[in-house]
Scaffold this motif. Sequence first.
Motif, PDB file in Angstrom:
ATOM      1  N   GLY A  48       0.816  -1.197   0.000  1.00  0.00           N
ATOM      2  CA  GLY A  48       0.000   0.000   0.000  1.00  0.00           C
ATOM      3  C   GLY A  48       0.856   1.257   0.000  1.00  0.00           C
ATOM      4  N   PRO A  49       0.204   2.399  -0.184  1.00  0.00           N
ATOM      5  CA  PRO A  49       0.952   3.643  -0.366  1.00  0.00           C
ATOM      6  C   PRO A  49       1.575   4.216   0.902  1.00  0.00           C
ATOM      7  N   PHE A  50       1.148   3.800   2.087  1.00  0.00           N
ATOM      8  CA  PHE A  50       1.630   4.459   3.294  1.00  0.00           C
ATOM      9  C   PHE A  50       2.787   3.706   3.939  1.00  0.00           C
ATOM     10  N   ALA A  51       2.531   2.535   4.473  1.00  0.00           N
ATOM     11  CA  ALA A  51       3.574   1.818   5.208  1.00  0.00           C
ATOM     12  C   ALA A  51       4.106   0.615   4.457  1.00  0.00           C
ATOM     13  N   GLY A  52       3.540   0.287   3.303  1.00  0.00           N
ATOM     14  CA  GLY A  52       4.015  -0.890   2.584  1.00  0.00           C
ATOM     15  C   GLY A  52       3.748  -2.162   3.353  1.00  0.00           C
ATOM     16  N   PHE A  53       4.719  -3.056   3.389  1.00  0.00           N
ATOM     17  CA  PHE A  53       4.577  -4.352   4.047  1.00  0.00           C
ATOM     18  C   PHE A  53       5.084  -4.264   5.484  1.00  0.00           C
ATOM     19  N   VAL A  54       4.189  -4.570   6.438  1.00  0.00           N
ATOM     20  CA  VAL A  54       4.563  -4.519   7.843  1.00  0.00           C
ATOM     21  C   VAL A  54       3.927  -5.698   8.567  1.00  0.00           C
ATOM     22  N   VAL A  55       4.726  -6.447   9.311  1.00  0.00           N
ATOM     23  CA  VAL A  55       4.206  -7.477  10.206  1.00  0.00           C
ATOM     24  C   VAL A  55       4.306  -6.887  11.608  1.00  0.00           C
ATOM     25  N   TYR A  56       3.166  -6.484  12.147  1.00  0.00           N
ATOM     26  CA  TYR A  56       3.143  -5.868  13.475  1.00  0.00           C
ATOM     27  C   TYR A  56       3.254  -6.939  14.549  1.00  0.00           C
ATOM     28  N   GLY A  57       3.625  -6.527  15.732  1.00  0.00           N
ATOM     29  CA  GLY A  57       3.751  -7.450  16.860  1.00  0.00           C
ATOM     30  C   GLY A  57       2.394  -7.915  17.366  1.00  0.00           C
ATOM     31  N   TRP A  58       2.425  -8.895  18.240  1.00  0.00           N
ATOM     32  CA  TRP A  58       1.206  -9.447  18.810  1.00  0.00           C
ATOM     33  C   TRP A  58       0.609  -8.450  19.789  1.00  0.00           C
ATOM     34  N   PHE A  59      -0.719  -8.452  19.879  1.00  0.00           N
ATOM     35  CA  PHE A  59      -1.427  -7.634  20.853  1.00  0.00           C
ATOM     36  C   PHE A  59      -2.569  -8.452  21.439  1.00  0.00           C
ATOM     37  N   ARG A  60      -3.024  -8.038  22.616  1.00  0.00           N
ATOM     38  CA  ARG A  60      -4.152  -8.719  23.252  1.00  0.00           C
ATOM     39  C   ARG A  60      -5.441  -8.155  22.683  1.00  0.00           C
ATOM     40  N   CYS A  61      -6.399  -9.030  22.437  1.00  0.00           N
ATOM     41  CA  CYS A  61      -7.698  -8.591  21.949  1.00  0.00           C
ATOM     42  C   CYS A  61      -8.764  -9.511  22.534  1.00  0.00           C
ATOM     43  N   GLU A  62      -9.999  -9.070  22.385  1.00  0.00           N
ATOM     44  CA  GLU A  62     -11.111  -9.836  22.937  1.00  0.00           C
ATOM     45  C   GLU A  62     -12.306  -9.723  22.003  1.00  0.00           C
ATOM     46  N   ILE A  63     -13.053 -10.813  21.909  1.00  0.00           N
ATOM     47  CA  ILE A  63     -14.305 -10.827  21.163  1.00  0.00           C
ATOM     48  C   ILE A  63     -15.402 -11.197  22.148  1.00  0.00           C
ATOM     49  N   VAL A  64     -16.397 -10.324  22.242  1.00  0.00           N
ATOM     50  CA  VAL A  64     -17.513 -10.532  23.156  1.00  0.00           C
ATOM     51  C   VAL A  64     -18.813 -10.337  22.383  1.00  0.00           C
TER      52      VAL A  64
END
Length: 134
Positions: A94-110
């Motif tokens: 993409g035009p902004f950051a290109g290819f990025v593999v971000y780190g893990w984060f905590r998330c929740e689905i409720v």
Amino acid sequence: MRFAALAVLTSLAVFPVLAGETALDWRSQATPHDLDRLERYEDAVTKGMMESRVAGEEHGTYNELVSVMEEETVAADPEELKGQWNCRTIKAGGPFAGFVVYGWFRCEIVEKNGRLFFEKLSGSQRQSGYLYPR
């Protein structure tokens, strides 16, 4: 804690919560810009994979994207999605950051208002929104 790579573009769409919005159809909440982007989804994936291959091979992370994108997409059981997860975002070109593999984060689905709701619990950008089947 369970681990998951939530590939938003491949299986579920997350849209910001709109105050007071109760419509169950995601199209009623998506912007014209987002609708246009989703119409071009397959082309974007192909282009993103090509861009990512060049950038990812330089950084040794392309295989992480391939492992997510090559998995078979299957319907998710809403009950099994509920709970806390370790998630990550992979931006494929993409035009902004290109290819990025971000780190893990905590998330929740409720379940919220009878629908599945995603919330990012850690990290600097705290996205949240309802999940819609794709």
